[in-house]
Design a protein around this motif. Structure first.
Motif, PDB file in Angstrom:
ATOM      1  N   LEU A  70      24.388  44.595   8.648  1.00 49.82           N
ATOM      2  CA  LEU A  70      24.094  46.331   9.245  1.00 49.82           C
ATOM      3  C   LEU A  70      24.307  46.151   7.606  1.00 49.82           C
ATOM      4  O   LEU A  70      25.248  46.372   7.228  1.00 49.82           O
ATOM      5  N   ASN A  71      23.595  47.118   6.624  1.00 55.74           N
ATOM      6  CA  ASN A  71      23.709  47.803   5.678  1.00 55.74           C
ATOM      7  C   ASN A  71      23.594  49.526   5.513  1.00 55.74           C
ATOM      8  O   ASN A  71      22.461  50.026   6.406  1.00 55.74           O
ATOM      9  N   LEU A  72      24.943  49.532   5.351  1.00 51.36           N
ATOM     10  CA  LEU A  72      25.319  51.911   5.026  1.00 51.36           C
ATOM     11  C   LEU A  72      25.255  52.092   4.003  1.00 51.36           C
ATOM     12  O   LEU A  72      26.102  51.290   3.059  1.00 51.36           O
ATOM     13  N   LYS A  73      24.500  52.793   3.924  1.00 53.96           N
ATOM     14  CA  LYS A  73      24.151  53.944   2.395  1.00 53.96           C
ATOM     15  C   LYS A  73      25.328  54.280   2.021  1.00 53.96           C
ATOM     16  O   LYS A  73      26.860  53.652   2.722  1.00 53.96           O
ATOM     17  N   TYR A  74      25.770  54.054   0.528  1.00 50.57           N
ATOM     18  CA  TYR A  74      27.348  53.936  -0.468  1.00 50.57           C
ATOM     19  C   TYR A  74      27.872  55.324  -0.364  1.00 50.57           C
ATOM     20  O   TYR A  74      26.915  56.336   0.103  1.00 50.57           O
ATOM     21  N   MET A  75      29.216  55.243  -0.204  1.00 51.69           N
ATOM     22  CA  MET A  75      29.518  56.915  -0.779  1.00 51.69           C
ATOM     23  C   MET A  75      29.776  57.325  -1.679  1.00 51.69           C
ATOM     24  O   MET A  75      28.856  56.209  -3.139  1.00 51.69           O
ATOM     25  N   PRO A  76      30.144  58.167  -2.349  1.00 47.73           N
ATOM     26  CA  PRO A  76      30.240  59.364  -1.318  1.00 47.73           C
ATOM     27  C   PRO A  76      29.643  60.005  -1.124  1.00 47.73           C
ATOM     28  O   PRO A  76      29.496  60.567  -0.223  1.00 47.73           O
ATOM     29  N   TYR A  77      28.146  59.808  -0.985  1.00 50.12           N
ATOM     30  CA  TYR A  77      27.304  60.131  -0.644  1.00 50.12           C
ATOM     31  C   TYR A  77      26.872  59.242   0.958  1.00 50.12           C
ATOM     32  O   TYR A  77      25.933  58.340   1.334  1.00 50.12           O
ATOM     33  N   TYR A  78      28.125  59.032   1.721  1.00 44.31           N
ATOM     34  CA  TYR A  78      28.430  58.613   2.738  1.00 44.31           C
ATOM     35  C   TYR A  78      27.180  58.838   3.600  1.00 44.31           C
ATOM     36  O   TYR A  78      26.506  59.541   3.618  1.00 44.31           O
ATOM     37  N   PRO A  79      27.374  57.878   4.734  1.00 40.57           N
ATOM     38  CA  PRO A  79      26.108  57.583   5.635  1.00 40.57           C
ATOM     39  C   PRO A  79      26.605  58.774   6.646  1.00 40.57           C
ATOM     40  O   PRO A  79      27.849  59.548   6.308  1.00 40.57           O
ATOM     41  N   ASN A  80      25.741  59.569   7.106  1.00 40.78           N
ATOM     42  CA  ASN A  80      25.764  60.930   7.389  1.00 40.78           C
ATOM     43  C   ASN A  80      26.157  61.029   9.334  1.00 40.78           C
ATOM     44  O   ASN A  80      26.268  59.547   9.335  1.00 40.78           O
TER      45      ASN A  80
ATOM     46  N   ILE B 151      27.538  45.846   5.753  1.00 39.37           N
ATOM     47  CA  ILE B 151      28.029  45.597   4.438  1.00 39.37           C
ATOM     48  C   ILE B 151      27.733  47.150   4.101  1.00 39.37           C
ATOM     49  O   ILE B 151      26.653  47.603   4.358  1.00 39.37           O
ATOM     50  N   THR B 152      27.463  47.509   3.029  1.00 41.79           N
ATOM     51  CA  THR B 152      28.311  48.783   2.367  1.00 41.79           C
ATOM     52  C   THR B 152      28.789  48.823   0.710  1.00 41.79           C
ATOM     53  O   THR B 152      29.561  47.491   0.735  1.00 41.79           O
ATOM     54  N   HIS B 153      27.764  49.606  -0.214  1.00 38.97           N
ATOM     55  CA  HIS B 153      28.799  49.463  -1.401  1.00 38.97           C
ATOM     56  C   HIS B 153      29.772  49.275  -2.227  1.00 38.97           C
ATOM     57  O   HIS B 153      30.842  48.677  -2.162  1.00 38.97           O
ATOM     58  N   ALA B 154      30.733  50.488  -0.973  1.00 38.36           N
ATOM     59  CA  ALA B 154      31.589  50.850  -1.968  1.00 38.36           C
ATOM     60  C   ALA B 154      32.554  51.465  -0.612  1.00 38.36           C
ATOM     61  O   ALA B 154      31.705  52.175   0.540  1.00 38.36           O
ATOM     62  N   TYR B 155      33.566  50.735   0.526  1.00 35.84           N
ATOM     63  CA  TYR B 155      34.549  51.001   1.635  1.00 35.84           C
ATOM     64  C   TYR B 155      36.053  51.777   1.371  1.00 35.84           C
ATOM     65  O   TYR B 155      36.147  52.764   2.080  1.00 35.84           O
ATOM     66  N   ILE B 156      36.503  51.008   0.592  1.00 34.36           N
ATOM     67  CA  ILE B 156      37.759  51.415  -0.060  1.00 34.36           C
ATOM     68  C   ILE B 156      37.811  52.175  -1.352  1.00 34.36           C
ATOM     69  O   ILE B 156      37.071  50.796  -1.823  1.00 34.36           O
ATOM     70  N   GLY B 157      38.912  52.476  -1.969  1.00 36.48           N
ATOM     71  CA  GLY B 157      39.264  52.739  -3.628  1.00 36.48           C
ATOM     72  C   GLY B 157      39.118  54.329  -3.726  1.00 36.48           C
ATOM     73  O   GLY B 157      39.031  55.391  -3.298  1.00 36.48           O
ATOM     74  N   PHE B 158      38.371  54.039  -4.919  1.00 33.05           N
ATOM     75  CA  PHE B 158      38.095  55.071  -5.808  1.00 33.05           C
ATOM     76  C   PHE B 158      36.781  55.903  -5.150  1.00 33.05           C
ATOM     77  O   PHE B 158      37.315  57.332  -4.972  1.00 33.05           O
ATOM     78  N   ALA B 159      35.895  55.677  -4.145  1.00 30.35           N
ATOM     79  CA  ALA B 159      34.719  56.579  -3.861  1.00 30.35           C
ATOM     80  C   ALA B 159      36.085  57.573  -2.392  1.00 30.35           C
ATOM     81  O   ALA B 159      35.468  58.318  -2.486  1.00 30.35           O
ATOM     82  N   THR B 160      36.749  57.306  -1.915  1.00 25.22           N
ATOM     83  CA  THR B 160      37.387  57.744  -1.237  1.00 25.22           C
ATOM     84  C   THR B 160      38.755  59.141  -1.810  1.00 25.22           C
ATOM     85  O   THR B 160      40.005  59.486  -0.681  1.00 25.22           O
TER      86      THR B 160
END
Length: 185
Positions: free
Chosen positions: A131-141, A163-172
């Motif tokens: 399951l691929n979810l769109k990248y943050m910070p344009y989070y999956p709505n 699967i997502t491009h970023a889940y933890i770290g700088f984007a949050t």
């Protein structure tokens, strides 16, 4: 029986300046498919470095096309693969129509886009979902996360890899987790 899932992260500099390296990666995957029992390739986003430079999209497309009809693969957009909410080039090269003829590709959200998508495979009597979810910070709505929940619930006999491009770290804004995905999915 052991099997392999290959992960391709952040190929943007290869698409930008070293397309021969990107080609070498995907050729290596195909050449080692049987030896390593490779069953799936997951691209984690940032296919390209500059969304508006079409040559980078051409390079990424050429490299990923080496896998076509040889090994199942999925992709999602990283932060370099679109500008704000404009994913036109991503959709032109890696949109859902590209994947619809493959039995393992099962769907996408929203209905006009491949920003969120999923695949199902049976590997060694294991049912695996990707399951691929769109990248943050344009989070999956929230509606995308509702779609993701529905996909998992409707395929409850599958074990899903998210699967997502970023889940933890700088984007949050720190080293924490993405509360939207965590709390709503």
């Amino acid at each position: 029986q052991n099997f392999t899932i290959v992960v391709l992260p952040d190929t943007q500099f290869y698409s930008e300046s070293y397309p021969e390296i990107f080609d070498s990666q995907t050729k290596w995957i195909v050449e080692n498919k049987d030896k390593l029992n490779i069953k799936m390739v997951l691209h984690l986003g940032d296919l390209i470095n500059n969304d508006n430079l079409i040559q980078q999209w051409i390079n990424a497309n050429k490299s990923m096309s080496i896998l076509d009809k040889k090994i199942p693969w999925t992709v999602l957009p990283g932060n370099h693969d679109f500008k704000e909410n404009d994913s036109t080039n991503y959709e032109n090269y890696f949109g859902y129509l590209r994947f619809e003829g493959y039995g393992w590709y099962k769907g996408h959200y929203p209905n006009w886009s491949n920003l969120n998508n999923y695949a199902l495979l049976n590997i060694n009597d294991m049912k695996l979902g990707f399951l691929n979810l769109k990248y943050m910070p344009y989070y999956p709505n929230l509606s995308a996360l509702e779609w993701a929940r529905d996909v998992v619930n409707e395929n409850s006999d599958y074990t899903f890899i998210i699967i997502t491009h970023a889940y933890i770290g700088f984007a949050t804004g720190g080293l924490g987790r993405d509360p939207k995905i965590w709390d709503n999915f």
